[in-house]
Write a protein that holds these residues in place. Structure first.
Motif, PDB file in Angstrom:
ATOM      1  N   LEU A  42      47.960 -12.891  34.195  1.00 19.17           N
ATOM      2  CA  LEU A  42      46.950 -11.990  34.766  1.00 19.17           C
ATOM      3  C   LEU A  42      47.502 -11.244  35.975  1.00 19.17           C
ATOM      4  CD1 LEU A  42      43.732 -14.228  34.629  1.00 19.17           C
ATOM      5  CD2 LEU A  42      44.322 -12.350  33.108  1.00 19.17           C
ATOM      6  N   ALA A  43      48.171 -11.986  36.862  1.00 17.72           N
ATOM      7  CA  ALA A  43      48.702 -11.365  38.080  1.00 17.72           C
ATOM      8  C   ALA A  43      49.675 -10.244  37.733  1.00 17.72           C
ATOM      9  CB  ALA A  43      49.394 -12.420  38.948  1.00 17.72           C
ATOM     10  N   ASN A  44      50.583 -10.496  36.811  1.00 23.54           N
ATOM     11  CA  ASN A  44      51.569  -9.481  36.437  1.00 23.54           C
ATOM     12  C   ASN A  44      50.929  -8.284  35.760  1.00 23.54           C
ATOM     13  OD1 ASN A  44      53.715 -10.977  37.447  1.00 23.54           O
ATOM     14  ND2 ASN A  44      54.136 -11.976  35.500  1.00 23.54           N
ATOM     15  N   ALA A  45      49.977  -8.551  34.859  1.00 23.49           N
ATOM     16  CA  ALA A  45      49.324  -7.452  34.135  1.00 23.49           C
ATOM     17  C   ALA A  45      48.541  -6.567  35.087  1.00 23.49           C
ATOM     18  CB  ALA A  45      48.419  -8.013  33.043  1.00 23.49           C
ATOM     19  N   TRP A  46      47.815  -7.182  36.009  1.00 17.59           N
ATOM     20  CA  TRP A  46      47.028  -6.377  36.955  1.00 17.59           C
ATOM     21  C   TRP A  46      47.938  -5.637  37.945  1.00 17.59           C
ATOM     22  CZ3 TRP A  46      43.159 -10.969  37.450  1.00 17.59           C
ATOM     23  CH2 TRP A  46      42.211 -10.880  36.428  1.00 17.59           C
ATOM     24  N   ALA A  47      49.019  -6.269  38.352  1.00 16.92           N
ATOM     25  CA  ALA A  47      49.972  -5.573  39.231  1.00 16.92           C
ATOM     26  C   ALA A  47      50.573  -4.369  38.510  1.00 16.92           C
ATOM     27  CB  ALA A  47      51.066  -6.536  39.675  1.00 16.92           C
ATOM     28  N   ASN A  48      50.840  -4.517  37.215  1.00 16.24           N
ATOM     29  CA  ASN A  48      51.399  -3.407  36.439  1.00 16.24           C
ATOM     30  C   ASN A  48      50.410  -2.260  36.282  1.00 16.24           C
ATOM     31  OD1 ASN A  48      53.870  -4.682  36.089  1.00 16.24           O
ATOM     32  ND2 ASN A  48      53.282  -5.641  34.162  1.00 16.24           N
TER      33      ASN A  48
ATOM     34  N   THR B   8      39.345   1.734  35.885  1.00 14.50           N
ATOM     35  CA  THR B   8      40.387   2.716  36.196  1.00 14.50           C
ATOM     36  C   THR B   8      40.745   2.732  37.670  1.00 14.50           C
ATOM     37  OG1 THR B   8      38.679   4.405  36.413  1.00 14.50           O
ATOM     38  CG2 THR B   8      39.715   4.161  34.264  1.00 14.50           C
ATOM     39  N   ALA B   9      39.797   2.355  38.546  1.00 14.61           N
ATOM     40  CA  ALA B   9      40.076   2.392  39.976  1.00 14.61           C
ATOM     41  C   ALA B   9      40.998   1.242  40.369  1.00 14.61           C
ATOM     42  CB  ALA B   9      38.765   2.297  40.756  1.00 14.61           C
ATOM     43  N   ARG B  10      41.678   1.436  41.463  1.00  9.59           N
ATOM     44  CA  ARG B  10      42.585   0.401  41.954  1.00  9.59           C
ATOM     45  C   ARG B  10      41.775  -0.740  42.545  1.00  9.59           C
ATOM     46  NH1 ARG B  10      45.901  -0.906  46.625  1.00  9.59           N
ATOM     47  NH2 ARG B  10      47.985  -1.563  45.949  1.00  9.59           N
ATOM     48  N   ARG B  11      42.087  -1.924  42.161  1.00  9.98           N
ATOM     49  CA  ARG B  11      41.383  -3.102  42.634  1.00  9.98           C
ATOM     50  C   ARG B  11      42.253  -3.919  43.577  1.00  9.98           C
ATOM     51  NH1 ARG B  11      35.987  -2.674  41.755  1.00  9.98           N
ATOM     52  NH2 ARG B  11      35.477  -2.315  39.577  1.00  9.98           N
ATOM     53  N   LYS B  12      41.573  -4.700  44.398  1.00  8.19           N
ATOM     54  CA  LYS B  12      42.224  -5.743  45.187  1.00  8.19           C
ATOM     55  C   LYS B  12      41.773  -7.083  44.616  1.00  8.19           C
ATOM     56  CE  LYS B  12      42.819  -3.591  49.748  1.00  8.19           C
ATOM     57  NZ  LYS B  12      42.430  -3.718  51.188  1.00  8.19           N
ATOM     58  N   ILE B  13      42.720  -7.823  44.058  1.00  7.81           N
ATOM     59  CA  ILE B  13      42.399  -9.081  43.388  1.00  7.81           C
ATOM     60  C   ILE B  13      43.099 -10.229  44.094  1.00  7.81           C
ATOM     61  CG2 ILE B  13      42.480 -10.348  41.202  1.00  7.81           C
ATOM     62  CD1 ILE B  13      40.827  -7.877  40.943  1.00  7.81           C
ATOM     63  N   VAL B  14      42.370 -11.304  44.333  1.00  4.72           N
ATOM     64  CA  VAL B  14      42.968 -12.558  44.782  1.00  4.72           C
ATOM     65  C   VAL B  14      42.754 -13.589  43.678  1.00  4.72           C
ATOM     66  CG1 VAL B  14      42.800 -14.487  46.400  1.00  4.72           C
ATOM     67  CG2 VAL B  14      42.773 -12.149  47.266  1.00  4.72           C
ATOM     68  N   ILE B  15      43.847 -14.219  43.251  1.00  2.00           N
ATOM     69  CA  ILE B  15      43.812 -15.270  42.240  1.00  2.00           C
ATOM     70  C   ILE B  15      44.223 -16.572  42.918  1.00  2.00           C
ATOM     71  CG2 ILE B  15      44.726 -16.060  40.022  1.00  2.00           C
ATOM     72  CD1 ILE B  15      45.567 -13.134  39.492  1.00  2.00           C
TER      73      ILE B  15
ATOM     74  N   ARG C 104      44.595  -7.099  24.272  1.00  2.00           N
ATOM     75  CA  ARG C 104      43.210  -7.388  23.887  1.00  2.00           C
ATOM     76  C   ARG C 104      42.543  -8.347  24.870  1.00  2.00           C
ATOM     77  NH1 ARG C 104      40.961  -9.644  18.028  1.00  2.00           N
ATOM     78  NH2 ARG C 104      38.756  -9.667  18.634  1.00  2.00           N
ATOM     79  N   VAL C 105      43.257  -9.416  25.251  1.00  2.00           N
ATOM     80  CA  VAL C 105      42.673 -10.384  26.179  1.00  2.00           C
ATOM     81  C   VAL C 105      42.476  -9.767  27.564  1.00  2.00           C
ATOM     82  CG1 VAL C 105      43.036 -12.612  27.322  1.00  2.00           C
ATOM     83  CG2 VAL C 105      43.596 -12.344  24.894  1.00  2.00           C
ATOM     84  N   MET C 106      43.426  -8.934  28.007  1.00  2.00           N
ATOM     85  CA  MET C 106      43.273  -8.285  29.305  1.00  2.00           C
ATOM     86  C   MET C 106      42.084  -7.339  29.316  1.00  2.00           C
ATOM     87  SD  MET C 106      45.437  -9.674  31.260  1.00  2.00           S
ATOM     88  CE  MET C 106      44.895  -8.675  32.643  1.00  2.00           C
ATOM     89  N   ASP C 107      41.807  -6.688  28.196  1.00  2.00           N
ATOM     90  CA  ASP C 107      40.618  -5.835  28.116  1.00  2.00           C
ATOM     91  C   ASP C 107      39.353  -6.661  28.339  1.00  2.00           C
ATOM     92  OD1 ASP C 107      41.986  -3.494  27.693  1.00  2.00           O
ATOM     93  OD2 ASP C 107      41.721  -3.492  25.509  1.00  2.00           O
ATOM     94  N   MET C 108      39.335  -7.876  27.830  1.00  2.00           N
ATOM     95  CA  MET C 108      38.179  -8.756  28.013  1.00  2.00           C
ATOM     96  C   MET C 108      38.022  -9.136  29.484  1.00  2.00           C
ATOM     97  SD  MET C 108      38.851 -11.125  24.626  1.00  2.00           S
ATOM     98  CE  MET C 108      37.328 -12.069  24.687  1.00  2.00           C
ATOM     99  N   TRP C 109      39.137  -9.480  30.138  1.00  2.00           N
ATOM    100  CA  TRP C 109      39.084  -9.805  31.560  1.00  2.00           C
ATOM    101  C   TRP C 109      38.643  -8.600  32.386  1.00  2.00           C
ATOM    102  CZ3 TRP C 109      39.234 -14.026  34.565  1.00  2.00           C
ATOM    103  CH2 TRP C 109      39.683 -15.217  34.013  1.00  2.00           C
ATOM    104  N   CYS C 110      39.229  -7.453  32.118  1.00  2.00           N
ATOM    105  CA  CYS C 110      38.894  -6.253  32.888  1.00  2.00           C
ATOM    106  C   CYS C 110      37.432  -5.874  32.687  1.00  2.00           C
ATOM    107  CB  CYS C 110      39.805  -5.094  32.487  1.00  2.00           C
ATOM    108  SG  CYS C 110      41.525  -5.299  33.023  1.00  2.00           S
TER     109      CYS C 110
END
Length: 376
Positions: free
Chosen positions: A26-32, A2-9, A357-363
């Motif tokens: 992944l980049a778009n989903a996490w940015a959203n 739930t917290a805001r993350r800083k991600i580098v891909i 579903r796949v994003m839940d696995m990544w998160c």
């Protein structure tokens, strides 16, 4: 998470390919989700971005941060240094990379920073014939320093364990169906000629020469059908000659690479995958998601998982060309069966490989990585 993350891909390029598509997804989903996302392209030639990115995604080319026109070794060292500087400035709490050479670079560049690193293998290691002895050795000895390795199938997981012993953690996360594909569907039985479609790099592993031979045997029975093979590669001239040799001009098409493959799939009537080896066949997944009935060899790895042991698509024993021909014959001659198979396959893969579903696995995986804390 739930917290805001800083991600580098980090990915080698963004011009096209399965890894690049997943990286953009992944980049778009996490940015959203409101996270701070930086997408880094490591290719020395820079290139262009062939995928739509959310405005919030920061796109960085290492080629813009390192001196140009240097020797190969010096150029790579400069880009490694640039990547380490970027990580020092961005201070991400998670780092994700794709493909072996990029994975190795990220392990080296992030060493000692304390940033949790997830590296991602997107292919079957048995296909990695272009890797040098040094590259194989680096993968074998450095992968153990990553916090987690992501693969797409259970079969690839075991191969990666063998080629890189000592891995701390390995997770199986399949590619998602891109959200931009959802809602699209094949345009069933369009007026005009029927299309059998295949796609992929024009290399021996895809076995397109044998596919042409198979279509030749079917062509006399199904004169309203054409074969379309989308893709580019070193076998182009051999395939063109093979098509001409068998008198398929006007019925066998090799149109090359396309940035609109889904549009072409929507115009098709049947999809076939004849690969001897795969890491995870995105084309099969996407064709089925669009509602295109599919026939596939049971190659390692992916088709068995995607079709659920042949329940939602026609799965044929690897290299049983007679069985493949018969499976194509049945479907080419039965539009009703094609329609039912396509609809069933679409429902199945959208449920199992949907982006949420796949994003839940990544998160979930990123959440489990300690010790980094979410940014405020």
């Amino acid at each position: 998470m739930t917290a805001r993350r800083k991600i580098v891909i980090v990915v080698s390029s963004m011009e096209g390919g399965g890894a690049e598509r997943v990286a953009s997804t992944l980049a778009n989903a996490w940015a959203n989700l409101g996270w701070s996302v930086t997408l880094v392209v490591s290719f020395s030639g820079r290139g262009t971005c062939g995928y739509a990115l959310a405005p919030e995604v920061r796109l960085v080319y290492l080629a813009d941060m390192a001196p140009a026109r240097l020797g190969r070794i010096v150029s790579r060292l400069c880009r490694l240094r640039a990547l380490r500087r970027l990580l020092s400035t961005a201070k991400p709490d998670r780092l994700v990379s794709f493909l072996p050479h990029v994975n190795v670079a990220c392990i080296i560049a992030s060493f000692g920073t304390g940033i949790p690193l997830v590296i991602s293998e997107r292919t079957n290691p048995a296909l990695d014939r272009e890797a040098t002895v040094l590259q194989r050795a680096l993968r074998r000895w450095l992968y153990r320093f990553a916090d987690a390795v992501v693969v797409q199938t259970t079969g690839v997981r075991e191969l990666v364990r063998q080629c890189a012993p000592g891995i701390r953690r390995i997770a199986v996360i399949p590619n998602p169906v891109p959200s931009t594909l959802v809602g699209r569907t094949v345009k069933s039985e369009l007026p005009g000629r029927r299309r059998l479609i295949a796609c992929g790099r024009l290399v021996p592993e895809k076995q397109f020469v044998r596919l042409v031979d198979t279509f030749v045997r079917l062509g006399g029975e199904f004169e309203e059908w054409d074969l379309w093979i989308w893709g580019e590669g070193p076998q182009r001239r051999a395939l063109e000659a093979h098509v001409t040799k068998h008198g398929l001009s006007g019925r066998g098409f090799l149109p090359g690479h396309t940035n609109s493959l889904w549009d072409e799939m929507q115009r098709a009537d049947l999809f076939v995958l004849t690969s001897a080896l795969e890491g995870f066949p995105n084309a099969l997944l996407e064709a089925m998601a669009l509602g295109l009935p599919a026939v596939s060899f049971d190659c390692q790895f992916g088709p068995r998982e995607i079709t659920r042991d042949g329940i939602h698509g026609e799965l044929v024993q690897l290299n049983d060309w007679h069985a493949l021909e018969n499976a194509l014959r049945v479907l080419m001659g039965d539009p009703g069966r094609r329609k039912l198979m396509g609809e069933d396959g679409s429902r199945a893969v959208l449920a199992r490989y949907g982006q949420a579903r796949v994003m839940d696995m990544w998160c979930g995986l990123l959440d489990d990585l300690a010790p980094a804390e979410a940014s405020s």
